[in-house]
Scaffold this motif. Structure first.
Motif, short mmCIF file in Angstrom:
data_model
loop_
_atom_site.label_atom_id
_atom_site.label_comp_id
_atom_site.label_asym_id
_atom_site.label_seq_id
_atom_site.Cartn_x
_atom_site.Cartn_y
_atom_site.Cartn_z
N ARG A 10 4.24 -14.03 12.81
CA ARG A 10 5.56 -14.22 12.28
C ARG A 10 6.53 -14.52 13.45
O ARG A 10 7.50 -15.43 13.16
CB ARG A 10 5.87 -12.91 11.60
CG ARG A 10 7.04 -13.01 10.79
CD ARG A 10 7.25 -11.77 9.91
NE ARG A 10 8.57 -12.14 9.16
CZ ARG A 10 9.20 -10.95 8.26
NH1 ARG A 10 8.36 -9.91 8.04
NH2 ARG A 10 10.39 -11.05 7.58
N ALA A 11 6.69 -13.67 14.61
CA ALA A 11 7.73 -14.02 15.55
C ALA A 11 7.55 -15.41 16.11
O ALA A 11 8.40 -16.06 16.43
CB ALA A 11 7.41 -12.74 16.57
N LEU A 12 6.16 -15.49 16.41
CA LEU A 12 5.90 -16.99 16.82
C LEU A 12 6.37 -18.14 16.15
O LEU A 12 6.91 -18.88 16.53
CB LEU A 12 4.26 -17.29 17.00
CG LEU A 12 3.70 -16.44 18.18
CD1 LEU A 12 2.38 -16.42 18.34
CD2 LEU A 12 4.54 -16.81 19.77
N SER A 13 6.26 -18.02 14.56
CA SER A 13 6.61 -18.93 13.56
C SER A 13 8.13 -19.10 13.85
O SER A 13 8.77 -20.08 13.40
CB SER A 13 6.29 -18.65 12.39
OG SER A 13 4.87 -18.69 12.13
N GLN A 14 8.84 -18.12 13.96
CA GLN A 14 10.38 -18.09 14.30
C GLN A 14 10.90 -18.78 15.27
O GLN A 14 11.90 -19.30 15.28
CB GLN A 14 10.86 -16.52 14.14
CG GLN A 14 10.84 -15.70 12.97
CD GLN A 14 11.46 -14.37 12.88
OE1 GLN A 14 11.44 -14.08 14.13
NE2 GLN A 14 11.16 -13.61 11.71
N LEU A 15 9.92 -19.08 16.31
CA LEU A 15 10.31 -19.95 17.66
C LEU A 15 9.93 -21.26 17.40
O LEU A 15 9.97 -22.01 18.28
CB LEU A 15 9.45 -19.26 18.92
CG LEU A 15 9.84 -17.82 19.02
CD1 LEU A 15 8.96 -17.24 20.15
CD2 LEU A 15 11.31 -17.63 19.38
N ALA A 51 -7.57 -23.02 16.80
CA ALA A 51 -6.80 -22.84 18.24
C ALA A 51 -5.12 -23.21 17.68
O ALA A 51 -4.99 -23.71 16.69
CB ALA A 51 -7.29 -24.35 18.94
N TYR A 52 -4.50 -22.90 18.78
CA TYR A 52 -3.05 -22.80 18.58
C TYR A 52 -2.26 -23.67 19.92
O TYR A 52 -2.84 -23.46 20.99
CB TYR A 52 -2.59 -21.40 18.61
CG TYR A 52 -2.78 -20.51 17.50
CD1 TYR A 52 -2.13 -20.49 16.42
CD2 TYR A 52 -4.13 -19.96 17.58
CE1 TYR A 52 -2.52 -19.70 15.22
CE2 TYR A 52 -4.35 -18.98 16.56
CZ TYR A 52 -3.71 -18.96 15.25
OH TYR A 52 -4.06 -18.20 14.23
N TYR A 53 -1.49 -24.69 19.30
CA TYR A 53 -0.77 -25.35 20.27
C TYR A 53 0.55 -24.61 20.30
O TYR A 53 1.45 -24.95 19.38
CB TYR A 53 -0.85 -26.75 19.89
CG TYR A 53 -2.04 -27.60 20.18
CD1 TYR A 53 -2.30 -28.05 21.30
CD2 TYR A 53 -3.17 -27.48 19.08
CE1 TYR A 53 -3.35 -28.87 21.75
CE2 TYR A 53 -4.18 -28.13 19.61
CZ TYR A 53 -4.47 -28.77 20.69
OH TYR A 53 -5.67 -29.51 21.02
N LEU A 54 0.97 -24.07 21.52
CA LEU A 54 2.26 -23.44 21.59
C LEU A 54 3.21 -24.24 22.29
O LEU A 54 3.16 -25.11 23.11
CB LEU A 54 1.92 -22.37 22.60
CG LEU A 54 0.72 -21.43 22.00
CD1 LEU A 54 0.51 -20.47 23.17
CD2 LEU A 54 1.05 -20.51 20.82
N ASN A 55 4.45 -24.34 21.46
CA ASN A 55 5.69 -24.76 22.16
C ASN A 55 6.27 -23.90 23.61
O ASN A 55 5.64 -22.88 23.59
CB ASN A 55 6.88 -25.32 20.98
CG ASN A 55 7.46 -23.80 20.62
OD1 ASN A 55 7.40 -22.66 21.23
ND2 ASN A 55 8.04 -23.98 19.37
N LYS A 56 7.23 -24.32 24.11
CA LYS A 56 7.57 -23.71 25.30
C LYS A 56 7.90 -22.15 25.12
O LYS A 56 7.61 -21.42 25.63
CB LYS A 56 8.81 -24.49 25.74
CG LYS A 56 9.27 -23.89 27.10
CD LYS A 56 10.16 -24.64 27.94
CE LYS A 56 11.65 -24.94 27.28
NZ LYS A 56 12.43 -25.72 28.08
N ARG A 57 8.75 -22.01 23.90
CA ARG A 57 9.33 -20.76 23.54
C ARG A 57 8.17 -19.92 23.20
O ARG A 57 8.26 -18.61 23.59
CB ARG A 57 10.50 -20.92 22.49
CG ARG A 57 11.63 -21.47 22.98
CD ARG A 57 12.83 -21.08 22.19
NE ARG A 57 12.48 -21.47 20.57
CZ ARG A 57 13.47 -21.22 19.93
NH1 ARG A 57 14.23 -20.56 20.05
NH2 ARG A 57 13.06 -21.74 18.52
N GLN A 58 7.19 -20.37 22.50
CA GLN A 58 6.00 -19.60 22.05
C GLN A 58 5.21 -19.03 23.22
O GLN A 58 4.72 -18.04 23.25
CB GLN A 58 5.11 -20.43 21.23
CG GLN A 58 5.86 -20.57 19.51
CD GLN A 58 5.58 -21.74 18.80
OE1 GLN A 58 4.56 -22.60 19.45
NE2 GLN A 58 5.74 -21.71 17.66
#
Length: 282
Positions: A65-70, A88-95
């Motif tokens: 949930r917190a990651l989705s807010q980013l 698998a997850y591809y994360l942006n910079k903030r995540q």
């Protein structure tokens, strides 16, 4: 030591849940996905020092949930172990920064700075931007076939014939999964179920020596191949009879009459010409 491109192999490493000191020889690989620069979760985990990089997904789960807010939490299907499927997850910079802080590794601060520097280098053009990844990864032939069948069923529900339904479903499957099932099998053309050329009354008139479309329609009616009708709005139209149906094809033109009713065109197989000229003195 494996590079970030060897991530699938890293997933099968020894199962040590606690992260160890980061291995500085591992370089963070930034990729482009969904129009945004991202880091694969297991690449970040390897850089953080996880002996089994996929364990980072146990850290992601309670913080979705917190990651989705980013930003959008981009995912992809992958195969691990003996054919098992995982997300698998591809994360942006903030995540990526958020997870780095939550990992509580000794190198967390240094890696946070590294993440910022790597993303900034791509964003400012100091490093060549990576090529975009496909919309999805790890889609199997079985999954593509299931998607194809679903879209083909929809296409047939709206009245498309077998070939149109197959071609439309292939395009939709490509957009959804990245796989065109027809192209994968080398199929570039489909054999038309009706090989006979379709002709308008005007086309038939030319072949009958210059008759007008009106004269041809009258001839078709006289020979019992069609009958004149009027729709609910009073618009006249031709309807094939039982004798004419094997030779007739009714097509939507995509146009409408002034009162909004669709304009449809009745075409005839080229074989109708022989039937119209039977018994005619040349």
């Amino acid at each position: 030591m494996r590079s970030p491109s060897d991530t699938p192999d890293l997933l099968g490493a020894a199962d040590i849940s606690a992260p160890t000191q980061a291995k500085t020889a591992i370089e963070l690989a930034v990729v482009s996905r969904d129009g945004e620069l991202r880091i694969l979760d297991t690449d970040l985990a390897a850089r953080l020092g996880f002996e089994r990089p996929r364990k980072i997904r146990e850290l992601i789960a309670p913080h979705r949930r917190a990651l989705s807010q980013l930003g959008e939490l981009a995912t992809a299907d992958v195969v691990v172990g003996k054919g098992q499927r995982a997300t698998a997850y591809y994360l942006n910079k903030r995540q990526a920064i958020f997870l780095t802080a939550k990992s509580e590794t000794v190198e967390a601060t240094a890696i946070t700075l590294e993440i910022i520097e790597r993303f900034d280098a791509y964003e400012h053009g100091a490093i060549r931007a990576p090529a975009p990844l496909p919309a999805r990864r790890g889609v199997t032939a079985r999954e593509a076939a299931s998607t194809f069948r679903a879209y083909r069923g929809i296409a047939k529900l709206v009245g498309l014939d077998e070939n149109q339904a197959a071609l439309s479903a292939a395009r939709a499957t490509k957009l959804d999964t990245g796989i065109d099932p027809l192209a994968q099998m080398g199929i570039t053309h489909l054999l038309a179920p009706q090989q006979e050329l379709l002709l308008t009354p005007s086309d038939i008139g030319v072949r009958l020596g210059g008759k007008s479309a009106i004269a041809v329609n009258q001839l078709l009616a006289e020979r019992g191949f069609q009958v004149g009708r009027r729709d609910g709005k009073g618009q006249p139209y031709w309807e094939p009879t039982a004798a004419g149906e094997p030779h007739a094809t009714l097509l939507d033109t995509g146009k409408r009459h002034g009162n909004g009713t669709p304009i449809r065109q009745l075409k005839w197989g080229a074989g109708i010409i022989d039937l119209l000229t039977e018994g005619t003195v040349q």
